[in-house]
Design an enzyme around this catalytic site. Structure first.
Site, short mmCIF file in Angstrom:
data_model
loop_
_atom_site.label_atom_id
_atom_site.label_comp_id
_atom_site.label_asym_id
_atom_site.label_seq_id
_atom_site.Cartn_x
_atom_site.Cartn_y
_atom_site.Cartn_z
N CYS A 253 -75.75 -63.63 8.79
CA CYS A 253 -77.02 -64.16 9.28
C CYS A 253 -76.91 -64.57 10.76
O CYS A 253 -76.79 -63.71 11.60
CB CYS A 253 -77.49 -65.31 8.38
N HIS B 201 -77.29 -63.43 2.98
CA HIS B 201 -76.19 -64.35 2.64
C HIS B 201 -75.43 -63.86 1.41
O HIS B 201 -75.91 -64.02 0.29
CB HIS B 201 -76.73 -65.76 2.38
N GLU C 34 -72.76 -65.15 0.25
CA GLU C 34 -72.04 -66.26 -0.39
C GLU C 34 -72.84 -66.95 -1.50
O GLU C 34 -72.27 -67.68 -2.30
CB GLU C 34 -71.60 -67.28 0.67
N1 LIG Z 1 -79.64 -68.54 7.96
C1 LIG Z 1 -79.43 -68.27 9.23
O1 LIG Z 1 -78.30 -68.14 9.70
C2 LIG Z 1 -80.66 -68.25 10.10
C3 LIG Z 1 -80.37 -67.87 11.51
C4 LIG Z 1 -81.54 -68.17 12.45
N2 LIG Z 1 -81.75 -69.59 12.50
C5 LIG Z 1 -82.79 -67.44 11.94
O2 LIG Z 1 -83.73 -68.08 11.51
O3 LIG Z 1 -82.85 -66.24 12.00
#
Ligand SMILES: NC(=O)CC[C@H](N)C(=O)O
Ligand SMILES: Nc1ncnc2c1ncn2[C@@H]1O[C@H](COP(=O)(O)OP(=O)(O)OP(=O)(O)O)[C@@H](O)[C@H]1O
Ligand SMILES: O=c1[nH]c(=O)c2[nH+]cn([C@@H]3O[C@H](COP(=O)(O)O)[C@@H](O)[C@H]3O)c2[nH]1
Ligand SMILES: [Mg+2]
Length: 519
Positions: free
Chosen positions: A85, A175, A177
């Site tokens: 992410c 994600h 995880e």
């Molecule tokens: N979950 C994250 O790592 C989000 C990354 C960043 N804040 C976004 O909104 O894209």
């Protein structure tokens, strides 16, 4: 902290809520990992000399000037890297790709289509398949840095998974995880085992050996005092440290008058019965209860208790001719909730007495061999060390004890009332065969009086709240769904048998939004 382990993974934390889950998944793949906040990641990198790096998500945006970045030493290390992410976004931002704020983000369940093979998908995903993943992002990668190719896409993220095979750098917008990415654990396993080439032979037995060596190195031939509470964490820490340094260790059990019914005697006899580790039993109840007079603010209670624990430990150290080290069974959740990383976005939720509640002035240095583990992992280590089930299976009990289960002012009388109610509740839980199905259960005595009618007379007494949760690591928790018969039987017993309580309520709040303890 850990010694250099070139067969480990460094997880760089940019402040995601789920960073700790990455560490869990990596350990589940048989590989040791440590999390370091981005601000100290470079130092951790040099100390650990890991075999690979994982970059976490973050609430920040790379489009903000202050968005955290991967330190140059890590970026240029040539080691395998996995960006998750924000981790993906910052890799692209730093390596010459482009990230833009999307018109709309993707939050929650999403589907990705596999467009090409890559090492992460080995034995798992084939080209043309669609798979469920869990997304939580507003920004997205719109152009790739040189050397990268897209290998999977979702509706909102054309570069849902990207790969640079030559450099062994991989990144994903979702994600892996979290459990809502069903194959996520396997993707992480492919990264640490296939891409980083780690054997996956890390076990609790290995952890035990490494920690014993570390403790010996840290302590030398100095004396160590270990705060022993009867809880799982300190019992495991004490036995581990004893294995490392033998009779240089003395355990100190502090009875602060905030223990549950019969607990002080139980802890001391249980421990003395099983181990030949010197154990000092200190009755410090007057000191603690006097100091708590007039204190109602939860953080003030916690800070006072944390400081007073240290005063008692220092007094006891003097009595045995001095000790340079204080050992505690501190776990990762104690640390993460107490600490707000400088420059990082994670915030202080509450000051655990053994971390955020410690006084600034400390004469003894800390030995905390369990600082990176979660509760269920400590239980596993306890079994590995041969601790009896009565220790390993115990519900957690917070160091500040009943003080944080009596909102408002704490005194001996209120502690006595709560002790009785709590004992009945736990007895009913044991009788119903539910103790092991519940992660933690306790009663809370509220500073609220309500009117009741008993024996045709009016009562005006305190409310008692019951709490029971299921959890694996205390970081998140769900309420335990007792049936109504159990609850009404327990409520009736408490009201009939405990003078001072005339109403019982059940707490239906999960964590989040609640915490497990009320203060
Ligand atoms: N979950 C994250 O790592 C989000 C990354 C960043 N804040 C976004 O909104 O894209
Ligand atoms: N009454 C006590 N006497 C001495 N040390 C204590 C006491 N209560 C807590 N501590 C110290 O504080 C540490 C953190 O407390 P915590 O409650 O998190 O762990 P624990 O009591 O060992 O295990 P559990 O979480 O299962 O209760 C303990 O590991 C122990 O070192
Ligand atoms: O030793 C401890 N010292 C503390 O100051 C402390 N505060 C909370 N806890 C325990 O930690 C777990 C998570 O609790 P919370 O959801 O209330 O933060 C639960 O198991 C709590 O009982 C503590 N343990
Ligand atoms: Mg405890």
């Amino acid at each position: 902290m850990s010694t250099q382990t070139s067969d480990s993974i460094l997880i760089v934390d940019f402040g995601s809520q789920v960073t700790q889950l990455i560490a869990r998944r990596v350990r589940e793949a048989g590989v040791y990992s440590e999390i370091a906040p981005f601000s100290t990641a470079e130092e951790a990198f040099h100390r650990m000399q890991p075999a690979g790096i994982i970059l976490s998500g973050s609430p920040a945006s790379v489009l903000d000037a202050a968005g955290p970045a991967v330190p140059a030493a890590i970026l240029d290390s040539g080691l395998p890297m996995l960006g998750i992410c924000y981790g993906q976004q910052t890799l692209m931002h730093q390596l010459g790709g482009e990230v833009l704020a999307g018109d709309s983000g993707e939050f929650g369940r999403a589907f990705i289509e596999i467009n090409a093979d890559c090492a992460l998908f080995d034995g798992l995903w084939q080209v043309g398949e669609k798979h469920q993943v869990w997304m939580s992002h507003g920004d997205k990668v719109t152009s790739l840095a040189p050397g990268f190719r897209p290998v999977a896409a979702s509706a909102g993220a054309p570069f849902a998974v990207i790969a640079n095979d030559a450099k062994r750098i991989y990144a994903m917008q979702f994600h892996p995880e979290v459990v809502h990415t069903p194959d996520g654990a396997k993707l992480l396993k492919n990264f640490v085992r296939h891409v980083c080439g780690l054997a996956g032979d890390w076990t609790m037995a290995e952890f035990r050996k490494t920690k014993i060596a570390e403790i010996r190195q840290q302590v030398g031939d100095a004396r160590v005092i270990c705060g022993l509470s009867g809880g799982v964490d300190s019992a495991v820490a004490a036995v581990l440290i004893h294995e490392a340094i033998g009779d240089q260790l003395t355990c100190v059990f502090v009875d602060h008058g905030l223990m549950r019914m019969g607990e002080a005697e139980q802890v001391v006899s249980l421990f003395r019965g099983h181990y030949h580790i010197p154990l000092v039993h200190v009755d410090a109840s007057t000191l603690f209860l006097k100091g708590l007079e007039g204190v109602t603010d939860p953080e003030a209670k916690r800070k006072f208790i944390g400081k007073t624990f240290i005063d008692v430990f220092e007094d006891e150290a003097k009595k045995i001719g001095g000790a340079d080290f204080l050992a505690q069974g501190t776990l990762y959740p104690d640390v993460i909730e107490s600490v707000s990383f400088t420059g990082g976005p994670s915030v202080t939720i509450k000051s655990h007495h053994n971390v955020g509640g410690l006084p600034d002035r400390m004469n003894m240095k800390l030995v905390e061999p369990l600082r990176e583990l979660f509760k269920d992992e400590v239980r596993e280590l306890g079994r590995e060390l041969g601790l009896p089930d009565v220790f390993v299976g115990r519900h957690p009990f917070p160091g500040p004890g009943l003080a944080i289960r009596i909102p408002g002012e704490v005194n001996r009388e209120r502690c006595d009332i709560l002790r009785k109610a709590d004992a009945i509740y736990l007895e009913e839980i044991r009788n119903a065969g539910l103790y092991d199905a519940i992660w933690q259960a306790f009663a809370v005595l509220l500073p609220v009086k309500t009117v009741g009618v008993m024996g045709d007379g009016r009562t005006y007494d305190s409310v008692c709240a019951l709490r029971a949760v299921t959890s694996t690591d205390g970081m998140t928790a769900d309420i335990y769904p007792f049936d109504a018969t159990f609850l009404s039987r327990t409520a009736t017993r408490i009201i009939n048998e405990v003078k001072g309580i005339n109403r019982v309520v059940y707490d239906y709040t999960s964590k989040p939004p609640g915490t497990i303890e009320w203060e």
